[in-house]
Design a protein around this motif. Sequence first.
Motif, mmCIF file in Angstrom:
data_model
loop_
_atom_site.group_PDB
_atom_site.id
_atom_site.type_symbol
_atom_site.label_atom_id
_atom_site.label_comp_id
_atom_site.label_asym_id
_atom_site.label_seq_id
_atom_site.Cartn_x
_atom_site.Cartn_y
_atom_site.Cartn_z
ATOM 1 N N ASN A 22 0.975 -1.342 -0.019
ATOM 2 C CA ASN A 22 0.003 -0.042 0.008
ATOM 3 C C ASN A 22 1.028 1.201 0.076
ATOM 4 O OD1 ASN A 22 -2.336 -1.426 0.524
ATOM 5 N ND2 ASN A 22 -1.549 -2.118 2.332
ATOM 6 N N ILE A 23 0.486 2.488 -0.645
ATOM 7 C CA ILE A 23 1.022 3.722 -0.334
ATOM 8 C C ILE A 23 -0.029 4.676 0.104
ATOM 9 C CG2 ILE A 23 0.152 4.195 -2.921
ATOM 10 C CD1 ILE A 23 2.683 5.642 -3.283
ATOM 11 N N LEU A 24 0.542 5.511 0.984
ATOM 12 C CA LEU A 24 -0.156 6.409 1.957
ATOM 13 C C LEU A 24 -0.366 7.640 0.765
ATOM 14 C CD1 LEU A 24 -1.483 7.271 4.510
ATOM 15 C CD2 LEU A 24 0.886 8.312 5.169
ATOM 16 N N ASP A 93 9.670 3.451 3.747
ATOM 17 C CA ASP A 93 8.922 1.993 3.976
ATOM 18 C C ASP A 93 8.636 2.021 5.723
ATOM 19 O OD1 ASP A 93 8.646 0.380 1.702
ATOM 20 O OD2 ASP A 93 10.789 0.456 1.749
ATOM 21 N N VAL A 94 7.468 2.085 6.077
ATOM 22 C CA VAL A 94 6.921 2.003 7.456
ATOM 23 C C VAL A 94 6.328 0.602 7.953
ATOM 24 C CG1 VAL A 94 6.789 4.526 7.276
ATOM 25 C CG2 VAL A 94 4.876 3.071 7.091
ATOM 26 N N SER A 95 6.435 0.249 8.963
ATOM 27 C CA SER A 95 5.878 -1.121 9.434
ATOM 28 C C SER A 95 4.211 -0.853 9.841
ATOM 29 C CB SER A 95 6.586 -1.608 10.577
ATOM 30 O OG SER A 95 6.761 -0.699 11.680
ATOM 31 N N GLU A 96 3.944 0.248 10.416
ATOM 32 C CA GLU A 96 2.559 0.467 10.824
ATOM 33 C C GLU A 96 2.269 1.994 10.990
ATOM 34 O OE1 GLU A 96 -0.027 -0.475 14.784
ATOM 35 O OE2 GLU A 96 1.252 -1.963 14.219
ATOM 36 N N LEU A 107 -6.072 11.638 4.216
ATOM 37 C CA LEU A 107 -5.125 10.480 4.180
ATOM 38 C C LEU A 107 -5.728 9.180 4.220
ATOM 39 C CD1 LEU A 107 -2.514 11.863 7.043
ATOM 40 C CD2 LEU A 107 -1.724 11.492 4.546
ATOM 41 N N MET A 108 -5.113 8.409 3.358
ATOM 42 C CA MET A 108 -5.473 7.074 3.250
ATOM 43 C C MET A 108 -4.401 6.076 2.495
ATOM 44 S SD MET A 108 -8.418 7.113 0.147
ATOM 45 C CE MET A 108 -9.167 8.395 0.959
ATOM 46 N N TRP A 109 -4.672 4.782 2.964
ATOM 47 C CA TRP A 109 -3.697 3.897 2.411
ATOM 48 C C TRP A 109 -4.416 3.299 1.160
ATOM 49 C CZ3 TRP A 109 1.116 3.246 3.574
ATOM 50 C CH2 TRP A 109 1.514 3.523 4.724
ATOM 51 N N VAL A 110 -3.374 3.286 0.032
ATOM 52 C CA VAL A 110 -4.153 2.980 -1.356
ATOM 53 C C VAL A 110 -3.476 1.526 -1.704
ATOM 54 C CG1 VAL A 110 -4.515 3.411 -3.540
ATOM 55 C CG2 VAL A 110 -5.043 5.234 -1.892
ATOM 56 N N PRO A 111 -4.017 0.501 -2.230
ATOM 57 C CA PRO A 111 -3.207 -0.582 -2.521
ATOM 58 C C PRO A 111 -2.526 -0.213 -3.841
ATOM 59 C CG PRO A 111 -5.501 -1.223 -2.256
ATOM 60 C CD PRO A 111 -5.567 0.462 -1.741
ATOM 61 N N ILE A 112 -1.323 -0.471 -4.169
ATOM 62 C CA ILE A 112 -0.486 0.255 -5.013
ATOM 63 C C ILE A 112 -1.009 -0.549 -6.299
ATOM 64 C CG2 ILE A 112 1.399 -1.589 -4.948
ATOM 65 C CD1 ILE A 112 1.594 2.201 -5.639
ATOM 66 N N LYS A 113 -1.561 -1.860 -6.432
ATOM 67 C CA LYS A 113 -2.184 -2.511 -7.391
ATOM 68 C C LYS A 113 -3.652 -1.678 -8.066
ATOM 69 C CE LYS A 113 -4.852 -5.988 -4.967
ATOM 70 N NZ LYS A 113 -4.874 -7.283 -4.638
#
Length: 163
Positions: A22-24, A93-96, A107-113
């Motif tokens: 995922n990308i923020l 890269d972050v772990s959490e 702000l949101m996590w987006v699946p890179i795919k």
Amino acid sequence: MKNDFLGSKRSAVFCLIFQDDNILLIKRKYPPHQGYYVPIGGKIDAFETPDQAVIREVKEESGYAISNPNFSGILVETSPLDYNWISFIYKVDVSEYIPHDCDEGELMWVPIKNISNFPIPETDSFIYDYCISNTPFIFDAVFDEDMKLNSLRCKLSQNQLIG
């Protein structure tokens, strides 16, 4: 009076923050790129290095403290309008991290795919691809008066990507 600075390049930083696959991203509330999903970033302040700026911008916009961002490349954007930038692109890269409220947008996590399902600036998919593959880049993006991307070239590889 003639404006000697019209069309001059301004400097900025952006940080691609990855967590697993995922990308923020920020869904921007304001121009430029209002309504688009973009990485955390912003202008470089006076007397600030790009490394210092990206650490500050990530902290200001996400509340997350990074210490060693990885420099990935440069994006140079040129237009006949007042949109001319040199942006230093970083990756970390972050772990959490759980996104919180941000003044710039959501702000949101987006699946890179699934990134192609989201509205992103035309240059960004190329930046993501190069960062994911750890390929250094200097992109030269040229826009027309309607802010349509006319050409995108990778100066390191001499690849013409668009136009």
